[in-house]
Design an enzyme around this catalytic site. Structure first.
Site, PDB file in Angstrom:
ATOM      1  N   ARG A  94       0.674  -1.069   0.106  1.00  0.00           N
ATOM      2  CA  ARG A  94       0.118  -0.041  -0.101  1.00  0.00           C
ATOM      3  C   ARG A  94       0.991   1.111   0.158  1.00  0.00           C
ATOM      4  O   ARG A  94       1.635   1.325   0.784  1.00  0.00           O
ATOM      5  CB  ARG A  94      -0.944  -0.051   1.315  1.00  0.00           C
ATOM      6  CG  ARG A  94      -1.683   1.195   1.483  1.00  0.00           C
ATOM      7  CD  ARG A  94      -2.602   1.589   2.444  1.00  0.00           C
ATOM      8  NE  ARG A  94      -3.191   2.721   2.823  1.00  0.00           N
ATOM      9  CZ  ARG A  94      -3.211   3.428   4.028  1.00  0.00           C
ATOM     10  NH1 ARG A  94      -2.829   2.685   4.902  1.00  0.00           N
ATOM     11  NH2 ARG A  94      -3.777   4.558   3.861  1.00  0.00           N
ATOM     12  N   GLU A  99      -3.434  -0.339   8.069  1.00  0.00           N
ATOM     13  CA  GLU A  99      -2.421   0.002   8.955  1.00  0.00           C
ATOM     14  C   GLU A  99      -2.755  -0.520  10.366  1.00  0.00           C
ATOM     15  O   GLU A  99      -3.919  -0.493  11.006  1.00  0.00           O
ATOM     16  CB  GLU A  99      -2.497   1.612   9.094  1.00  0.00           C
ATOM     17  CG  GLU A  99      -1.955   2.312   8.027  1.00  0.00           C
ATOM     18  CD  GLU A  99      -1.882   3.918   8.343  1.00  0.00           C
ATOM     19  OE1 GLU A  99      -1.591   4.294   9.363  1.00  0.00           O
ATOM     20  OE2 GLU A  99      -2.120   4.697   7.530  1.00  0.00           O
ATOM     21  N   ASN A 147      -7.481   1.452   9.774  1.00  0.00           N
ATOM     22  CA  ASN A 147      -6.411   1.726  10.629  1.00  0.00           C
ATOM     23  C   ASN A 147      -6.351   1.763  12.142  1.00  0.00           C
ATOM     24  O   ASN A 147      -7.073   2.616  12.517  1.00  0.00           O
ATOM     25  CB  ASN A 147      -5.709   3.115  10.031  1.00  0.00           C
ATOM     26  CG  ASN A 147      -5.398   3.249   8.703  1.00  0.00           C
ATOM     27  OD1 ASN A 147      -5.498   2.286   7.881  1.00  0.00           O
ATOM     28  ND2 ASN A 147      -5.101   4.607   8.042  1.00  0.00           N
ATOM     29  N   GLU A 180      -7.750   8.186   6.314  1.00  0.00           N
ATOM     30  CA  GLU A 180      -7.966   8.808   7.518  1.00  0.00           C
ATOM     31  C   GLU A 180      -8.543  10.069   7.689  1.00  0.00           C
ATOM     32  O   GLU A 180      -7.840  11.219   8.090  1.00  0.00           O
ATOM     33  CB  GLU A 180      -6.860   8.815   8.560  1.00  0.00           C
ATOM     34  CG  GLU A 180      -6.246   7.387   8.942  1.00  0.00           C
ATOM     35  CD  GLU A 180      -5.092   7.403   9.802  1.00  0.00           C
ATOM     36  OE1 GLU A 180      -4.718   8.401  10.412  1.00  0.00           O
ATOM     37  OE2 GLU A 180      -4.754   6.286  10.219  1.00  0.00           O
ATOM     38  N   HIS A 237      -3.107  11.014   0.555  1.00  0.00           N
ATOM     39  CA  HIS A 237      -2.726  10.585   2.091  1.00  0.00           C
ATOM     40  C   HIS A 237      -2.284  12.129   2.562  1.00  0.00           C
ATOM     41  O   HIS A 237      -0.881  12.245   2.682  1.00  0.00           O
ATOM     42  CB  HIS A 237      -1.652   9.490   1.932  1.00  0.00           C
ATOM     43  CG  HIS A 237      -1.544   9.160   3.355  1.00  0.00           C
ATOM     44  ND1 HIS A 237      -1.744   7.626   3.666  1.00  0.00           N
ATOM     45  CD2 HIS A 237      -1.073   9.566   4.667  1.00  0.00           C
ATOM     46  CE1 HIS A 237      -1.154   7.379   4.940  1.00  0.00           C
ATOM     47  NE2 HIS A 237      -1.075   8.444   5.483  1.00  0.00           N
ATOM     48  N   TYR A 252      -4.578   1.307  15.923  1.00  0.00           N
ATOM     49  CA  TYR A 252      -3.267   1.169  16.692  1.00  0.00           C
ATOM     50  C   TYR A 252      -3.234   1.128  18.293  1.00  0.00           C
ATOM     51  O   TYR A 252      -2.580   0.293  18.849  1.00  0.00           O
ATOM     52  CB  TYR A 252      -2.518   2.679  16.359  1.00  0.00           C
ATOM     53  CG  TYR A 252      -1.856   2.720  15.152  1.00  0.00           C
ATOM     54  CD1 TYR A 252      -0.599   2.276  14.866  1.00  0.00           C
ATOM     55  CD2 TYR A 252      -2.599   3.321  14.360  1.00  0.00           C
ATOM     56  CE1 TYR A 252       0.060   2.492  13.650  1.00  0.00           C
ATOM     57  CE2 TYR A 252      -1.990   3.469  12.878  1.00  0.00           C
ATOM     58  CZ  TYR A 252      -0.623   3.180  12.560  1.00  0.00           C
ATOM     59  OH  TYR A 252      -0.057   3.174  11.574  1.00  0.00           O
TER      60      TYR A 252
HETATM   61  C1  FCB Z   1      -1.611   7.070  10.796  1.00  0.00           C
HETATM   62  C2  FCB Z   1      -1.380   7.781   9.481  1.00  0.00           C
HETATM   63  C3  FCB Z   1       0.134   7.197   8.861  1.00  0.00           C
HETATM   64  C4  FCB Z   1       1.044   7.020   9.941  1.00  0.00           C
HETATM   65  C5  FCB Z   1       0.758   6.502  11.181  1.00  0.00           C
HETATM   66  C6  FCB Z   1       1.570   6.125  12.251  1.00  0.00           C
HETATM   67  O1  FCB Z   1      -2.508   7.749  11.451  1.00  0.00           O
HETATM   68  O2  FCB Z   1      -2.235   7.298   8.587  1.00  0.00           O
HETATM   69  O3  FCB Z   1       0.562   8.247   7.839  1.00  0.00           O
HETATM   70  O4  FCB Z   1       1.525   8.452  10.190  1.00  0.00           O
HETATM   71  O5  FCB Z   1      -0.506   6.587  11.852  1.00  0.00           O
END
Ligand code: FCB
Length: 475
Positions: free
Chosen positions: A78, A380, A310, A168, A123, A312
């Protein structure tokens, strides 16, 4: 404990974005984008005062990147397209052939190595010339994005079968147009944020319909929206905390998810109500959230062939009446408290994040419960270690525990997760954190003019998972 280990009918990849890796900021006809401008003029806003002028120099070293991808054995890569490299004026009146050539070369190199290109159209790095006209807050942003989308479908759609529109949108609208901590650095609170969201959603839908009506039949690809959703866990099981956590989810995921992924369409009611209410309290004559007409609701609904997620981290959320709620986010993470139950050294700007693998399973289930049976691609997921670290055990633990929870979501909860893209192939320009974050499976030494890529331990572990299509716990 890891229970399920096998990945069937599943694709693995890694993710990146143009401004974070390409460099060549003023080369071969590329114009200045909002990030070039922001970093050159306000270096103090970036942790190490750096910029993306050279970054990983992937503009010149894309063959090296593809060789690394091949070594990892990924099914897809990607990456994103730089709008200002393709359309230097921002508009369709001038197509920069060198920009088209660059992406053609990259796409062809990937395909020649058996790697599927997954392409993010935008992006966060739009041309500065568009920003002079308000960027994402200009009501014509959707027109501009549709035209740009047409150029990229026409040039690359014969080979690209997997499109992502706007990365995002929530993050760029909050940090780019409300708090202004990232480019374009506009500090206009909820007014800018909600205008940006409204335009982003419309722009996404226009790009989708364009593809669907004019390109899909011939090109046979899929197109969708990548959203950022963290999990929000109620701190206690009081009704107040449970409601607050759900509200936070609606503000973060529902804001974009419901209009686009759900059968209902439109913004979540709680989002509309709370913004209207707070707007009134603050003395506005009308709500700051531009509303969709019923025709627009229908036009926008269903404009994603899959959910791209995405993800985390997880936040603990509690109803907290003592905290002054800000104008930007009337009801979401402003009133959340992050519980420090486990310190696993997320660093710098990311230190509010935690490694919470079970939160991943919960958000996947939440998406299914709220939006039905769309396929989900995780576009992500990742962890930043200190850049010098080569035996990046915390990243490896993160990856394995998150993948294990992804498998639980598939096997225990029946969520249709079809792919996973790790963030990221390389250490790269991490927006406001500059080059201080080791997100990469490969370290890049940014003092080394050759920008040599050195595999970390995690690269090997990921390659093994992909090769065996199995999760094996490591010591
Ligand atoms: C996300 C973004 C990516 C990168 C990661 C760590 O929010 O999409 O570009 O910064 O975080």
């Amino acid at each position: 404990a890891i229970i399920h280990t096998s990945f069937d009918d599943f694709i693995f990849g890694v993710s990146s974005s143009s401004h974070q890796i390409e460099g060549a900021w003023n080369v071969d006809g590329k114009s200045e984008n909002v990030w070039d401008h922001f970093t050159h003029n306000f270096p103090e806003k970036i942790t190490d005062g750096s910029n993306g002028d050279i970054a990983c120099d992937s503009y010149h070293k894309y063959k090296k990147d593809v060789a690394l991808l091949k070594k990892l054995g990924v099914n897809f890569y990607r990456f994103s397209l730089s709008w200002s490299r393709i359309l230097p004026t921002g508009f369709s009146n001038k197509i920069n052939q060198a920009g088209i050539d660059y992406y053609n070369n990259l796409i062809n190199e990937l395909l020649a190595n058996g790697i599927q290109p997954v392409v993010t159209i935008y992006h966060w790095d739009h041309p500065l010339k568009l920003q002079a006209l308000g960027g994402m807050t200009n009501p014509l942003f959707a027109d501009w994005f549709e035209d740009y989308s047409r150029v990229v479908f026409e040039n690359f759609g014969d080979r690209v079968k997997f499109w992502l529109t706007i990365n995002e949108p929530r993050l760029i609208c909050v940090f780019g147009y409300s708090t202004g901590v990232i480019a374009p650095g506009i500090q206009s609170g909820g007014i800018g944020e909600y205008l940006c969201s409204y335009n982003a959603i419309k722009a996404h839908a226009r790009s989708y319909h364009l593809y669907d009506k004019q390109f899909r039949q011939k090109q046979k690809g899929r197109i969708g929206l990548p959203i950022d959703c963290q999990w929000n866990e109620p701190e206690t099981n009081s009704t107040e905390d449970i409601n607050t956590a759900e509200r936070a989810l609606q503000f973060q995921c529902g804001f974009y998810g419901q209009p686009i992924f759900s059968k209902k369409g439109d913004y979540p009611q709680v989002v509309k109500d709370l913004i209207a209410n707070r707007s009134k309290i603050e003395g506005f004559f009308r709500t700051r959230l531009p509303l969709f007409t019923p025709e627009e609701v229908n036009y926008i609904k269903g404009t994603s062939d899959f959910i791209a997620l995405n993800h985390y981290t997880t936040f603990y959320v509690a109803e907290d009446k003592t905290i002054q709620k800000s104008t930007e986010m009337p009801s979401s993470t402003i009133d959340s408290r992050i519980k420090d139950w486990q310190d696993n050294n997320w660093i710098g700007e990311f230190s509010v994040f935690k490694t919470v693998p079970w939160g991943f399973r919960k958000i996947l289930k939440w998406l299914k419960d709220n939006y039905g049976d769309l396929d989900i691609y995780v576009t992500e997921n990742g962890f930043p270690n200190i850049v010098e670290e080569m035996h990046d055990k915390k990243k490896i633990d993160y990856m394995i525990s998150y993948l294990s929870n992804l498998l639980d979501a598939i096997y225990e909860d029946g969520v249709k997760v079809k792919g996973y893209g790790f963030w990221s192939l390389l250490d790269s320009f991490e927006w406001m954190s500059g080059y201080t974050m080791g997100f990469g499976l490969h370290r890049v030494d940014f003092n080394d003019p050759k920008r040599t890529r050195i595999p970390r331990e995690s690269a090997k572990v990921y390659a093994d998972i992909i090769k065996n299509r199995k999760l094996t716990p490591v010591e």
